[in-house]
Design a protein around this motif. Structure first.
Motif, PDB file in Angstrom:
ATOM      1  N   GLY A 126     -66.274 -47.121  17.936  1.00  0.00           N
ATOM      2  CA  GLY A 126     -66.800 -48.360  18.503  1.00  0.00           C
ATOM      3  C   GLY A 126     -65.766 -49.459  18.637  1.00  0.00           C
ATOM      4  N   LEU A 127     -64.490 -49.162  18.369  1.00  0.00           N
ATOM      5  CA  LEU A 127     -63.368 -50.098  18.528  1.00  0.00           C
ATOM      6  C   LEU A 127     -63.453 -51.294  17.594  1.00  0.00           C
ATOM      7  N   LYS A 128     -64.123 -51.138  16.459  1.00  0.00           N
ATOM      8  CA  LYS A 128     -64.273 -52.249  15.525  1.00  0.00           C
ATOM      9  C   LYS A 128     -63.387 -52.103  14.288  1.00  0.00           C
ATOM     10  N   PHE A 129     -62.815 -50.921  14.085  1.00  0.00           N
ATOM     11  CA  PHE A 129     -62.169 -50.635  12.812  1.00  0.00           C
ATOM     12  C   PHE A 129     -61.046 -49.636  13.034  1.00  0.00           C
ATOM     13  N   SER A 130     -60.028 -49.696  12.171  1.00  0.00           N
ATOM     14  CA  SER A 130     -58.944 -48.717  12.213  1.00  0.00           C
ATOM     15  C   SER A 130     -58.682 -48.204  10.799  1.00  0.00           C
ATOM     16  N   PRO A 131     -59.026 -46.943  10.510  1.00  0.00           N
ATOM     17  CA  PRO A 131     -58.696 -46.388   9.193  1.00  0.00           C
ATOM     18  C   PRO A 131     -57.181 -46.211   9.072  1.00  0.00           C
ATOM     19  N   VAL A 132     -56.631 -46.527   7.913  1.00  0.00           N
ATOM     20  CA  VAL A 132     -55.182 -46.488   7.723  1.00  0.00           C
ATOM     21  C   VAL A 132     -54.807 -45.328   6.808  1.00  0.00           C
ATOM     22  N   PHE A 133     -53.978 -44.422   7.330  1.00  0.00           N
ATOM     23  CA  PHE A 133     -53.455 -43.288   6.569  1.00  0.00           C
ATOM     24  C   PHE A 133     -52.026 -43.606   6.144  1.00  0.00           C
ATOM     25  N   LEU A 134     -51.590 -42.997   5.057  1.00  0.00           N
ATOM     26  CA  LEU A 134     -50.257 -43.252   4.518  1.00  0.00           C
ATOM     27  C   LEU A 134     -49.492 -41.939   4.413  1.00  0.00           C
TER      28      LEU A 134
END
Length: 771
Positions: free
Chosen positions: A321-329
């Motif tokens: 939905g273009l509201k969030f970006s999960p961040v991977f490391l």
């Protein structure tokens, strides 16, 4: 304006494999990407505005559910190509890992061009495909996914490669350096992703570097890129002791073992040294999701803790939905945590059915956009997004949105209305290709022997659909170029090919000096093409001093009252135009800052002559009389006029408008505008004063200066004309340790003394001055 994706409500089946597939899937008609009518309408007519609805078959759903089209984008030297190399190795597409600037002189798979391997940068985007057995964060089951990947350049000079890749993709990996964080080109890539509404997952790379701080980077994503983001992983160990990550969704420790980290080992036991941090970051993840997802927000309000399944579903809903970006490391160079990133691509990014794409029917330009459905039985709609000169002729990269493209079939170009045969169909693996007989919707392929332009739409002839092309930025720098020795056909052949492949590379002949002028996005952009001409076409060239893309603009209103009268026997020419010219701001509705407006009432000028007046106005804007550069920020309003029933013509009114504009142009107090670049310099801290001094010497305005650990980042706005040769100066003042990136920002008025010099230099080139 952000156009939200509409996602069918129960998407749990999309993560559970094939066990509970619905019988059909209807894609909503919310336009993700706008489309416009083609230049030439097809001859087929439709009696009804209602387009037939096509439903996905169970076979389509089964295939599309496990299909991902992703791009890898980032700032220069963030590790995009290195990451793509690991992805190809772990998915079995390549047998060995080669570094971007490796000692074995092989180079990364996706950098197939010799120049790319020499310079250690990506110049052209490269496409490939692979399969991955992904672990679902909901069920824990493994399912096989097909992934199409496009590795894009990081340098702003090759921004068109990123632009056209994101135009046809359903998701992206935004790679960030764990030390540098959000940089200038990161912001540009973010803007491109928003332009095409592409959901992204973020990957904080280089976690093994000294000074790596992923929490500062995540905060920058929230503040600078203005998107909710939270880590879905916590690193186990820091810097050179990085051993693995903790999956905050599934609550497992993940390690890479074996040669080149090929074995992924999961453990339910979280290491004691990161347990408290993991708990804290999981709470932070839930809080960030609660702000963008209603279901998680309701649970928090009821003092309930969401389950792992609910968190995973919320991440997917919010990301698509273009509201969030999960961040991977992780660290691509150290082969750490790349496989969990692949799982995240499959679990959280959209499939082709979730990307709502629209097209226009060229026979009904006023009709609402038509939603395209990735059904194999629907009429074919495919978009050509990239051209390349291959060994066997023109290679055209295509994204099939609807229907099936088959080898040997006939397709229609919506722009030219020509029928062409598809003689050869291939899937690309960097510079290698694999012949195929057909390709379904949602796939990316390439065809040989189809003459077209970048951005053309292809159909099977049963529809008149056309899609928009990608956004193409205007060139900002020009060079005069000429071959050394006698000019050969290869010189024009090379320029013609490069111009066709790259819409930001322009070529024209200067009408006064008769020189060949090449224009592009920066010094490196043009330097690469000059070098390619020498290597690929055996044409060595010399270049003149770079020319900056100056513009002229009016600053005050001026009225005109002009009569064009010419009598030479027989029918003459007569036209009178009355109105005014005024400054104009950029209008987002029409997408430009120049406009012609007619307020003619009562037939003072017949309506069939008004387009000629408009054409004359835009022709006059092509070259200002102050410095010979195009005019911007100008509106002409035509209020009155008169005509002669015999002597008036379209030509007369066009000439009258041009002459009227030029007559009163100096009354508008025109100014010259120069391109201003956003320059970001990264160098060791001890050189901070020297770097800032060098930018001040070049009329730079310092916007921001940030010191972190042993290096500092300085952001400034500097006129492009003063940036030539800066790379050599920067190397000198920083002992070769500094680097900079440059991106076009806007045009601003030049200093009065510079305006006077430019105006005088232009006057000396005019024919009357030479006499």
């Amino acid at each position: 304006m952000q156009i939200p994706r509409r996602v069918p409500t129960p998407w749990s089946w999309a993560l559970k494999g094939t066990r509970s597939l619905p019988t059909c899937l209807l894609v909503s008609c919310v336009g993700r990407r706008a489309a416009s009518a083609a230049a030439v309408a097809r001859k087929t007519s439709h009696s009804s505005l209602e387009s037939p609805k096509y439903e996905l078959s169970e076979a389509d759903i089964r295939r599309i559910n496990f299909q991902r089209n992703i791009g890898v984008s980032a700032h220069i030297d963030s590790g995009k190509t290195t990451l793509t190399e690991r992805i190809l190795y772990y998915t079995g597409r390549i047998r060995d890992i080669h570094e971007v600037r490796g000692r074995d002189a092989v180079g990364a798979k996706m950098d197939s061009m010799e120049l790319e391997r020499e310079k250690g940068i990506t110049i052209q985007s490269a496409a490939t495909f692979c399969d991955w057995n992904a672990t679902s964060p909901i069920t824990g089951d493994k399912d096989k996914y097909a992934i199409n990947i496009i590795d894009t350049p990081g340098h702003v000079d090759f921004t068109i490669e990123v632009e056209r890749a994101l135009r046809v993709l359903d998701g992206a990996i935004l790679v960030l350096c764990a030390v540098a964080g959000v940089q200038s080109q990161t912001t540009t890539v973010d803007r491109q992703m928003r332009r095409y509404n592409v959901p992204r997952i973020s990957f904080v790379n280089k976690m093994d570097r000294p000074g790596a701080n992923p929490w500062r980077v995540i905060n920058q994503i929230r503040t600078k890129l203005k998107i909710a983001a939270a880590a879905v992983q916590v690193p186990i160990g820091v810097e050179d002791e990085l051993r693995g990550v903790v999956d905050l969704v599934r609550w497992k420790a993940v390690y890479n073992e074996g040669e080149k980290g090929i074995n992924v080992v999961e453990s339910d036991e979280i290491p004691a040294e990161v347990l408290e941090l993991a708990k804290e970051k999981r709470v932070e993840l839930i809080e960030q999701l609660a702000e963008v997802d209603e279901q998680i927000g309701d649970l928090i309000l009821c003092d309930e803790m969401p389950t792992n399944v609910q968190i995973a579903e919320a991440i997917r809903r919010a990301t698509v939905g273009l509201k969030f970006s999960p961040v991977f490391l992780g660290s691509a160079i150290k082969n750490t945590a790349v496989q969990p990133l692949l799982d995240g691509v499959c679990s959280y990014l959209a499939n082709p059915a979730e990307s709502t794409v629209t097209a226009h029917d060229t026979t009904q330009p006023a009709a609402p956009p038509i939603s395209l459905v990735p059904a194999s039985e629907a009429p074919l709609v495919a978009l050509a997004f990239k051209l390349e000169e291959g060994r066997f002729g023109q290679l055209t990269y295509m994204r099939v949105y609807q229907g099936t493209l088959k080898k040997g079939s006939y397709v229609f170009n919506a722009r030219t209305d020509k029928k062409v045969k598809v003689p050869r169909l291939v899937r690309m693996h960097s510079n290698e290709m694999e012949d195929i007989d057909s390709i379904g919707p949602g796939e990316i392929c390439a065809v040989f022997g189809v003459e077209c332009s970048s951005g053309d739409t292809f159909t099977d002839g049963t529809t008149s659909f056309s899609m928009t092309s990608m956004y193409v930025p205007e060139p900002v720098i020009s060079l005069a170029i000429k071959p050394i020795g006698q000019e050969t056909p290869n010189f024009s052949r090379a320029l013609s090919r490069f111009q066709k492949e790259d819409p930001t590379f322009k070529v024209h002949i200067d009408p006064e000096s008769k020189e060949t002028i090449i224009s592009g996005m920066g010094e490196l952009h043009l330097e690469i093409y000059v070098e390619r001409m020498r290597r690929e076409y055996n044409v060595a060239c010399t270049t003149g001093k770079p020319r900056v893309a100056y513009r002229e603009a009016v600053t005050q209103r001026a009225d005109f009252h002009f009569t064009h009268k010419k009598q030479t026997g027989g029918a003459g020419q007569f036209a009178r135009v009355i109105g005014y010219v005024e400054p104009m701001e950029f209008d987002p509705e029409i997408g430009r800052d120049t406009q012609f407006e007619s307020l003619i009432m009562g037939g003072a000028i017949p309506s069939n002559y008004i387009p000629a007046c408009e054409k004359g106005f835009f022709e006059a804007l092509e070259k200002g009389t102050l410095s010979g550069n195009p005019i911007v920020g100008c509106r002409m309003v035509l209020q009155d006029g008169s005509y002669h029933i015999v002597d008036s013509s379209e030509l007369a009114f066009r000439i009258a408008t041009i002459s009227a504009f030029r007559e009163i142009y100096m009354q508008t107090r025109p100014i010259i505008l120069e391109p201003i670049m956003t320059v970001e310099v990264v160098a060791p801290s001890e050189f901070q004063s020297a770097v800032i001094g060098s930018l001040n010497q070049r009329r730079g305005t310092i916007l921001d200066s940030e010191v972190r650990d042993e290096e500092f980042v300085c952001t400034a706005e500097v006129p492009l004309n003063d940036m030539f040769g800066y790379s050599s100066q920067l190397r000198g003042v920083t002992q070769g340790k500094g680097e900079f990136s440059m991106e076009y920002r806007t045009h601003m008025p030049v200093l009065p003394i510079i305006q006077k010099e430019l105006a005088e230099a232009y006057r000396r080139t005019l024919p009357q001055a030479k006499k």
